[in-house]
Motif scaffolding. Structure first.
Motif, PDB file in Angstrom:
ATOM      1  N   TYR A 153      35.536  61.195  28.053  1.00 61.07           N
ATOM      2  CA  TYR A 153      36.277  62.463  28.029  1.00 61.07           C
ATOM      3  C   TYR A 153      37.449  62.425  29.019  1.00 61.07           C
ATOM      4  N   PHE A 154      37.183  61.892  30.202  1.00 56.64           N
ATOM      5  CA  PHE A 154      38.178  61.938  31.269  1.00 56.64           C
ATOM      6  C   PHE A 154      39.337  60.980  31.009  1.00 56.64           C
ATOM      7  N   THR A 155      39.039  59.804  30.479  1.00 57.49           N
ATOM      8  CA  THR A 155      40.108  58.852  30.154  1.00 57.49           C
ATOM      9  C   THR A 155      41.048  59.436  29.103  1.00 57.49           C
ATOM     10  N   ALA A 156      40.479  60.064  28.086  1.00 52.26           N
ATOM     11  CA  ALA A 156      41.316  60.683  27.049  1.00 52.26           C
ATOM     12  C   ALA A 156      42.211  61.754  27.658  1.00 52.26           C
ATOM     13  N   ALA A 157      41.661  62.549  28.566  1.00 52.94           N
ATOM     14  CA  ALA A 157      42.451  63.595  29.219  1.00 52.94           C
ATOM     15  C   ALA A 157      43.572  62.990  30.061  1.00 52.94           C
ATOM     16  N   LYS A 158      43.287  61.893  30.749  1.00 54.18           N
ATOM     17  CA  LYS A 158      44.309  61.215  31.560  1.00 54.18           C
ATOM     18  C   LYS A 158      45.444  60.694  30.670  1.00 54.18           C
ATOM     19  N   ILE A 159      45.090  60.125  29.535  1.00 57.46           N
ATOM     20  CA  ILE A 159      46.102  59.609  28.607  1.00 57.46           C
ATOM     21  C   ILE A 159      47.013  60.738  28.145  1.00 57.46           C
ATOM     22  N   VAL A 160      46.424  61.890  27.812  1.00 59.13           N
ATOM     23  CA  VAL A 160      47.210  63.040  27.371  1.00 59.13           C
ATOM     24  C   VAL A 160      48.092  63.552  28.503  1.00 59.13           C
ATOM     25  N   ALA A 161      47.520  63.703  29.692  1.00 63.83           N
ATOM     26  CA  ALA A 161      48.269  64.237  30.834  1.00 63.83           C
ATOM     27  C   ALA A 161      49.423  63.330  31.240  1.00 63.83           C
ATOM     28  N   ASP A 162      49.248  62.019  31.060  1.00 68.04           N
ATOM     29  CA  ASP A 162      50.293  61.065  31.433  1.00 68.04           C
ATOM     30  C   ASP A 162      51.271  60.778  30.300  1.00 68.04           C
ATOM     31  N   GLY A 163      51.123  61.464  29.193  1.00 69.72           N
ATOM     32  CA  GLY A 163      52.040  61.251  28.069  1.00 69.72           C
ATOM     33  C   GLY A 163      51.824  59.925  27.380  1.00 69.72           C
ATOM     34  N   GLY A 164      50.586  59.431  27.373  1.00 64.07           N
ATOM     35  CA  GLY A 164      50.282  58.142  26.747  1.00 64.07           C
ATOM     36  C   GLY A 164      50.304  58.210  25.229  1.00 64.07           C
ATOM     37  N   ASN A 165      50.063  57.070  24.618  1.00 64.73           N
ATOM     38  CA  ASN A 165      50.107  56.952  23.164  1.00 64.73           C
ATOM     39  C   ASN A 165      48.801  57.480  22.566  1.00 64.73           C
ATOM     40  N   THR A 166      48.746  58.772  22.282  1.00 65.51           N
ATOM     41  CA  THR A 166      47.520  59.380  21.775  1.00 65.51           C
ATOM     42  C   THR A 166      47.169  58.924  20.360  1.00 65.51           C
ATOM     43  N   ASP A 167      48.120  58.328  19.652  1.00 63.50           N
ATOM     44  CA  ASP A 167      47.822  57.807  18.314  1.00 63.50           C
ATOM     45  C   ASP A 167      46.774  56.702  18.360  1.00 63.50           C
ATOM     46  N   ARG A 168      46.583  56.084  19.533  1.00 62.14           N
ATOM     47  CA  ARG A 168      45.673  54.944  19.643  1.00 62.14           C
ATOM     48  C   ARG A 168      44.341  55.309  20.302  1.00 62.14           C
ATOM     49  N   LEU A 169      44.048  56.582  20.386  1.00 60.75           N
ATOM     50  CA  LEU A 169      42.797  56.986  21.037  1.00 60.75           C
ATOM     51  C   LEU A 169      41.572  56.361  20.385  1.00 60.75           C
ATOM     52  N   TYR A 170      41.605  56.159  19.075  1.00 64.10           N
ATOM     53  CA  TYR A 170      40.449  55.590  18.373  1.00 64.10           C
ATOM     54  C   TYR A 170      40.475  54.065  18.326  1.00 64.10           C
ATOM     55  N   ASP A 171      41.474  53.446  18.945  1.00 61.32           N
ATOM     56  CA  ASP A 171      41.534  51.989  19.075  1.00 61.32           C
ATOM     57  C   ASP A 171      40.681  51.606  20.284  1.00 61.32           C
ATOM     58  N   ILE A 172      39.487  51.107  20.035  1.00 61.78           N
ATOM     59  CA  ILE A 172      38.515  50.897  21.114  1.00 61.78           C
ATOM     60  C   ILE A 172      39.034  49.921  22.158  1.00 61.78           C
ATOM     61  N   THR A 173      39.610  48.819  21.723  1.00 59.53           N
ATOM     62  CA  THR A 173      40.115  47.819  22.672  1.00 59.53           C
ATOM     63  C   THR A 173      41.191  48.416  23.571  1.00 59.53           C
ATOM     64  N   TRP A 174      42.125  49.132  22.961  1.00 56.99           N
ATOM     65  CA  TRP A 174      43.194  49.764  23.730  1.00 56.99           C
ATOM     66  C   TRP A 174      42.634  50.833  24.672  1.00 56.99           C
ATOM     67  N   PHE A 175      41.685  51.622  24.190  1.00 58.94           N
ATOM     68  CA  PHE A 175      41.096  52.686  25.007  1.00 58.94           C
ATOM     69  C   PHE A 175      40.389  52.092  26.229  1.00 58.94           C
ATOM     70  N   GLN A 176      39.675  51.001  26.026  1.00 58.51           N
ATOM     71  CA  GLN A 176      38.988  50.349  27.146  1.00 58.51           C
ATOM     72  C   GLN A 176      39.985  49.786  28.157  1.00 58.51           C
ATOM     73  N   GLU A 177      41.130  49.335  27.660  1.00 52.15           N
ATOM     74  CA  GLU A 177      42.172  48.846  28.568  1.00 52.15           C
ATOM     75  C   GLU A 177      42.716  49.989  29.430  1.00 52.15           C
ATOM     76  N   GLN A 178      42.834  51.163  28.860  1.00 47.95           N
ATOM     77  CA  GLN A 178      43.282  52.323  29.647  1.00 47.95           C
ATOM     78  C   GLN A 178      42.247  52.671  30.715  1.00 47.95           C
ATOM     79  N   MET A 179      40.981  52.520  30.379  1.00 43.09           N
ATOM     80  CA  MET A 179      39.922  52.769  31.362  1.00 43.09           C
ATOM     81  C   MET A 179      40.039  51.803  32.535  1.00 43.09           C
ATOM     82  N   ARG A 180      40.392  50.554  32.230  1.00 40.05           N
ATOM     83  CA  ARG A 180      40.576  49.565  33.315  1.00 40.05           C
ATOM     84  C   ARG A 180      41.773  49.945  34.182  1.00 40.05           C
TER      85      ARG A 180
END
Length: 428
Positions: free
Chosen positions: A40-67
């Motif tokens: 939940y928190f990583t998704a919120a960070k991506i939105v708050a930082d203006g990240g590429n929300t189109d890739r939220l369901y891309d697991i590999t990319w999402f895990q990279e954002q977590m790193r």
């Protein structure tokens, strides 16, 4: 008002359960970020930082954002199967550290839990202590909801608040409460559907309005593409319990989908010893079972509406709450905080008709679901027909459903017979 427990018993249970909640739920959430919350928190960070929300369901990319954000364990992270609006939930906390954000979320959840207790006490005409004991007997549900940072306590409160508003003669506000979190977690939609069938149009209008507002905000912030992907692939897989990075055969899902998959689908690694290796039978068994349960539930709701139109809403919402979790493709312990309102309404209904034994059966089953020691049933998983014993939560929920609908249908039949006997004969 029928007291749930004798006063001394209720007080002792209250003290014990508050202690358990504090030690096993609140304190762990204040000291450590566990699984689930990082998603939940990583998704919120991506939105708050203006990240590429189109890739939220891309697991590999999402895990990279977590790193990159250093949140949780990236190897365990993913955004699916959450609906897109879920990414907005923690945006107000996005500038905090993960642990501080979890602490704030925990505080909000505890406040929501207390508000739920107060409102339930008003709805059911119970004491605060009895209402608190009912809520806290949910056991692992609220403990894990707090520890894992899940928002289901908030969802449960929205349902309770909606029903309270309905009782107070505020149908539009009731609908808005039911609809507000429906785009994030689907459970409240069944209540809106029920009120639609009752032709309570103001409740429905309030709910639809809230849903549309949330969806429009979500599309405006996240864009349409992520919503399109959710509708075209993520939602369908979720509804049939096909969840990435999770064992589809796991008994932890405690659903008919998982049970029949374990019984009838062969997998050399995950399920080498099904009872029968007939993949098609799994789909047929799930369909027949769920349709049968749904048919019984509909018949029960119709009987309720005909036999007791004025008092039908409370037990009907109770039945629908159980039904929703019983038919769900996968459940987790924290989902069962959603039973606070349904179980409370059913217990009160049985007290009203002096069916005290049934009221305490529902309470006992609910408590067993909350505190069942699952470690004793896990060894049965994957052992032929004994696999059924690895699904205690599902079986307990089914037992609760069967007992409730049996009593309601039987009582409706007796009421109908009484009306027939009491009606005057027609003299020609």
């Amino acid at each position: 008002m029928h007291p749930l427990f004798k006063r001394p018993v209720a007080l002792v249970l209250f003290v014990i359960l508050v202690f358990v909640l504090t030690v096993r739920g609140v304190l762990p959430a204040l000291s450590k970020v566990d699984t689930d919350f990082p998603n939940y928190f990583t998704a919120a960070k991506i939105v708050a930082d203006g990240g590429n929300t189109d890739r939220l369901y891309d697991i590999t990319w999402f895990q990279e954002q977590m790193r990159l954000y250093q949140i949780g364990k990236p190897s365990e992270g993913k955004f699916q199967p959450f609906p897109p609006p879920t990414a907005l939930l923690l945006v107000p906390l996005a500038r905090l550290t993960p642990l501080d954000a979890l602490r704030v979320a925990t505080g909000v959840s505890v406040l929501c839990l207390i508000c739920s207790i107060i409102l339930l006490a008003k709805i059911l005409s119970w004491s605060f202590v009895d209402s608190a004991v009912l809520v806290l007997l949910c056991g692992f549900a609220e403990l894990n909801a707090l520890r894992l940072g899940q928002p289901y306590i908030l969802v449960s409160l929205s349902c309770i608040l909606g029903y309270y508003a309905y009782l107070r003669g505020r149908p539009s506000l009731a609908g808005m409460c039911f609809g507000l979190l429906t785009p994030l977690k689907y459970f409240p939609v069944v209540i809106l559907v029920y009120f639609a069938l009752r032709k309570e149009w103001r409740v429905l209008l309030g709910g639809v309005s809230a849903i549309l507002i949330v969806m429009l905000v979500s599309i405006g912030v996240l864009g349409w593409k992520i919503h399109e992907k959710f509708l075209s692939s993520v939602l369908g897989n979720h509804l049939v319990a096909k969840l990435d990075m999770q064992d589809a055969f796991a008994a932890s899902f405690q659903s008919f989908d998982s049970l029949f998959r374990r019984l009838f689908v062969f997998d050399a690694t995950l399920n080498p010893q099904p009872v029968l290796a007939l993949t098609r039978l799994q789909g047929i068994a799930v369909l027949v079972t769920k349709v049968s349960i749904l048919f019984v539930a509909i018949a029960t709701l119709i009987k309720l509406a005909r036999s007791d139109p004025a008092g039908a809403a409370a037990p009907s919402i109770g039945i629908l709450g159980i039904l929703t979790l019983l038919l769900a493709p996968a459940t987790a312990t924290y989902h069962f905080v959603l039973l606070w309102l349904p179980v409370g309404l059913l217990i009160n209904y049985f007290f009203r008709w002096r069916a005290n034994a049934l009221a305490y059966f529902v309470l006992g089953t609910y408590t067993l679901i909350g505190f069942f020691p699952y470690r004793f049933t896990r060894p049965f998983e994957g052992r032929g027909w004994l696999t059924v014993l690895a699904y205690p939560r599902l079986l307990l929920l089914l037992a609760m459903f069967v007992v409730c609908v049996y009593y309601i249908l039987s009582r409706a039949e007796m009421a109908a017979e009484a009306r027939t006997v009491d009606s005057p004969a027609i003299v020609k």
